[in-house]
Design an enzyme around this catalytic site. Structure first.
Site, PDB file in Angstrom:
ATOM      1  N   CYS A 145     -22.071 -20.848 -58.043  1.00 39.73           N
ATOM      2  CA  CYS A 145     -22.359 -20.056 -56.847  1.00 39.73           C
ATOM      3  C   CYS A 145     -23.847 -19.749 -56.724  1.00 39.73           C
ATOM      4  CB  CYS A 145     -21.546 -18.758 -56.889  1.00 39.73           C
ATOM      5  SG  CYS A 145     -21.925 -17.623 -55.545  1.00 39.73           S
ATOM      6  N   CYS A 148     -24.768 -16.212 -55.643  1.00 39.46           N
ATOM      7  CA  CYS A 148     -24.647 -15.231 -56.722  1.00 39.46           C
ATOM      8  C   CYS A 148     -25.803 -15.352 -57.712  1.00 39.46           C
ATOM      9  CB  CYS A 148     -23.353 -15.452 -57.517  1.00 39.46           C
ATOM     10  SG  CYS A 148     -21.908 -15.800 -56.511  1.00 39.46           S
ATOM     11  N   ASP A 149     -26.146 -16.564 -58.106  1.00 37.18           N
ATOM     12  CA  ASP A 149     -26.994 -16.755 -59.280  1.00 37.18           C
ATOM     13  C   ASP A 149     -28.357 -17.386 -59.013  1.00 37.18           C
ATOM     14  OD1 ASP A 149     -24.886 -15.721 -60.763  1.00 37.18           O
ATOM     15  OD2 ASP A 149     -23.995 -17.684 -61.103  1.00 37.18           O
TER      16      ASP A 149
END
Ligand code: NAP
Length: 319
Positions: A145, A148-149
């Site tokens: 993701c 997200c990261d």
């Protein structure tokens, strides 16, 4: 909860214990519905209790945690919060369901549970490459993701695996942080839409690595590189990267009930517009099981809240 003829009928039984399932449990418990949450099985990688956040490390975009929080810790907090209000949480998975009409049947092995309402929150899972090093490095340089990261890879060289729209979307997003993004695809043709291909081709930070498969990941506690094999010649080479994003698709965890509630062609449960109601009256669905667009912990949690409120109102209308 009401017992009749030896069988207990619960108001709400839910499946799944990611942000959607546990937020639904907090709300249902606070509405005095004594929900039973079938959390999933600890030994499983696809339906582990806590969901996909158990596979991440730092979560910096969940509002309310200004210094960030670890994924597993966030889920432990949600679990504790649901339990505090009286949700019953069991680390088991449903093995069979009968979702014809309320009260519904849910089985855990031989044990039958009756439920007036069912909340489906079993999530989705990212497809992985199937490499031996993946479980160890997930959350340590390996991610599924970018939203997200991506932020953790500022200034680094990153690889993205896949040739569909997801891979190019991830790659384009990652160019905000990375010094260079290599899109690694097993063929010499993209499956992604023309417009996404054009955007990616026009981006000077994106490089395409065609006809290549990732055959192994390098790094013990943190990813530092990849081994790539040319799919035409079989020749192997290494590539140094600080991060790798696997973007080869997601699948919803809907196998258990896909034949009983309306799903789209990819298996995601369909809900009525502006609601969490499924095609079966009294069955509600939320989180990544429904949503293949946003896939965020906070959107899943929000839809879990909606599902519990929908269930509560539905139960009230029945009595
Ligand atoms: P997808 O279209 O199924 O593409 C998956 C890609 O991963 C394919 O290129 C496939 O290669 C590759 N792949 C699959 N298994 C692999 C493996 N084991 N090893 C290496 N490569 C592998 O999935 P998606 O990109 O997640 O998209 C899913 C759907 O959502 C699509 O309909 C897509 O259009 C849509 N979507 C749209 C947008 C957008 O419009 N912005 C963004 C994301 C997703 P092959 O090509 O060789 O099969």
């Amino acid at each position: 909860v009401e017992a009749s003829g030896g069988m207990t009928t619960r108001d709400v039984v839910s499946g799944g214990s990611g942000p959607a399932g546990l937020t639904a449990a907090v709300y249902a418990a606070r509405a005095m519905l004594s929900p039973l949450v079938l959390e999933g099985e600890p030994s499983s990688t696809s339906d582990q209790p806590g969901g996909q956040l158990m596979l991440t490390t730092d979560v910096e975009n969940f509002p309310g945690f200004p210094s960030g929080i670890q994924g597993p810790e966030l889920m432990a907090n949600m679990r504790e919060q649901a339990a505090r209000f009286g949700a019953e949480l069991r680390q088991v998975r449903a093995t069979r369901v009968e979702l014809v009409q309320s009260p519904f049947g849910v089985w855990v092995g031989d044990e039958e549970i009756r439920a007036r309402c069912v909340i489906l929150a079993t999530g989705a899972r990212a497809l992985m490459l199937g490499l031996e090093q993946e479980p160890r490095l997930l959350g340590h340089g390996l991610s599924t993701c970018a939203t997200c990261d991506g932020f953790f890879f500022r200034g680094q060289e990153i690889g993205v695996v896949g040739g569909g729209d997801s891979a190019l979307e991830e790659a384009l997003f990652l160019t905000r942080f990375a010094s260079k993004v290599s899109v690694i695809h097993r063929r010499d043709q993209q499956r992604a839409s023309k417009i996404m291909q054009e955007r990616a081709m026009a981006n000077p930070k994106i490089e395409f690595v065609w006809n290549s498969r990732v055959t192994s990941l390098v790094g013990e506690s943190k990813l530092s590189g990849l081994v790539l094999a040319d799919t035409t010649t079989g020749e192997e080479r290494t590539m140094d990267v600080g991060g790798l994003f696997v973007a080869i698709g997601h699948v919803p965890n809907s196998d258990l009930f896909a034949s009983q509630v309306g799903c789209d062609s990819a298996g995601y449960v369909t809900t009525l517009p502006g609601s969490t109601s499924t095609t079966v009256d009294g069955v509600f669905a939320c989180g990544d099981l429904v949503d293949h667009t946003y896939r965020q912990a906070i959107t899943a949690a929000g839809s879990g809240c909606s599902a519990a409120i929908d269930a509560e109102r539905w139960l009230e209308a029945q009595h």
